[in-house]
Design an enzyme around this catalytic site. Sequence first.
Site, mmCIF file in Angstrom:
data_model
loop_
_atom_site.group_PDB
_atom_site.id
_atom_site.type_symbol
_atom_site.label_atom_id
_atom_site.label_comp_id
_atom_site.label_asym_id
_atom_site.label_seq_id
_atom_site.Cartn_x
_atom_site.Cartn_y
_atom_site.Cartn_z
ATOM 1 N N HIS A 54 0.865 -1.096 -0.004
ATOM 2 C CA HIS A 54 -0.038 0.122 -0.059
ATOM 3 C C HIS A 54 1.028 1.180 0.107
ATOM 4 C CE1 HIS A 54 -3.763 -2.145 1.894
ATOM 5 N NE2 HIS A 54 -3.366 -2.592 0.767
ATOM 6 N N GLU A 56 1.038 3.742 1.866
ATOM 7 C CA GLU A 56 1.757 4.084 3.060
ATOM 8 C C GLU A 56 2.992 3.459 3.627
ATOM 9 O OE1 GLU A 56 -1.559 3.462 2.245
ATOM 10 O OE2 GLU A 56 -2.856 3.962 3.735
ATOM 11 N N CYS A 84 -5.684 1.756 6.105
ATOM 12 C CA CYS A 84 -6.577 0.675 6.586
ATOM 13 C C CYS A 84 -5.651 0.165 8.004
ATOM 14 C CB CYS A 84 -6.322 -0.482 5.822
ATOM 15 S SG CYS A 84 -4.711 -1.154 5.336
ATOM 16 N N CYS A 87 -2.121 -0.639 7.444
ATOM 17 C CA CYS A 87 -1.037 0.588 7.441
ATOM 18 C C CYS A 87 -1.355 1.256 8.921
ATOM 19 C CB CYS A 87 -1.597 1.415 6.394
ATOM 20 S SG CYS A 87 -1.263 0.813 4.596
#
Length: 157
Positions: A54, A56, A84, A87
Amino acid sequence: MPDSDTGFMREALAEGRAAGHSGEVPIGAVAVLNGEIVGRGQNRVLRDLDPTAHAEIVALRDAARTLGNYRLVDCELFVTLEPCAMCAGAMIHARLKRLAYGARDPKTGAAGSVLEVLNHPRLNHQMEVTAAVLEEECGELLREFFRQRRTEPVRPE
């Protein structure tokens, strides 16, 4: 170099747009230390065949390499979509000082929309959270991506 929340979020948006051009969900992030970008990330799950890639996580990894430390104690992370749970957990482990995000995520948001992973009272690390930085622009980037995806013809394999 940007020097404000909106300036850094615009940098994250640029990362998100680049991810979208590569066929990824257009989410971007930048890690900042003392007003300087030390890490950049964009969604790379499809390109890297990595469910943890992701934006992040990619930005946190980049910042850790840049700084030579997995603890990012005085860093801020600017991301175009509310993180999420995965993360958010990584941000806690990195000991970020602050998170600023753009659009809220009503399906998987872990900074208050669905879950409150960040700043849970039983956790040993707390961080400042700033929501809705360039919220409309960040949300529109995602809406346009999915609108376009729904109208594209299905290609036979």
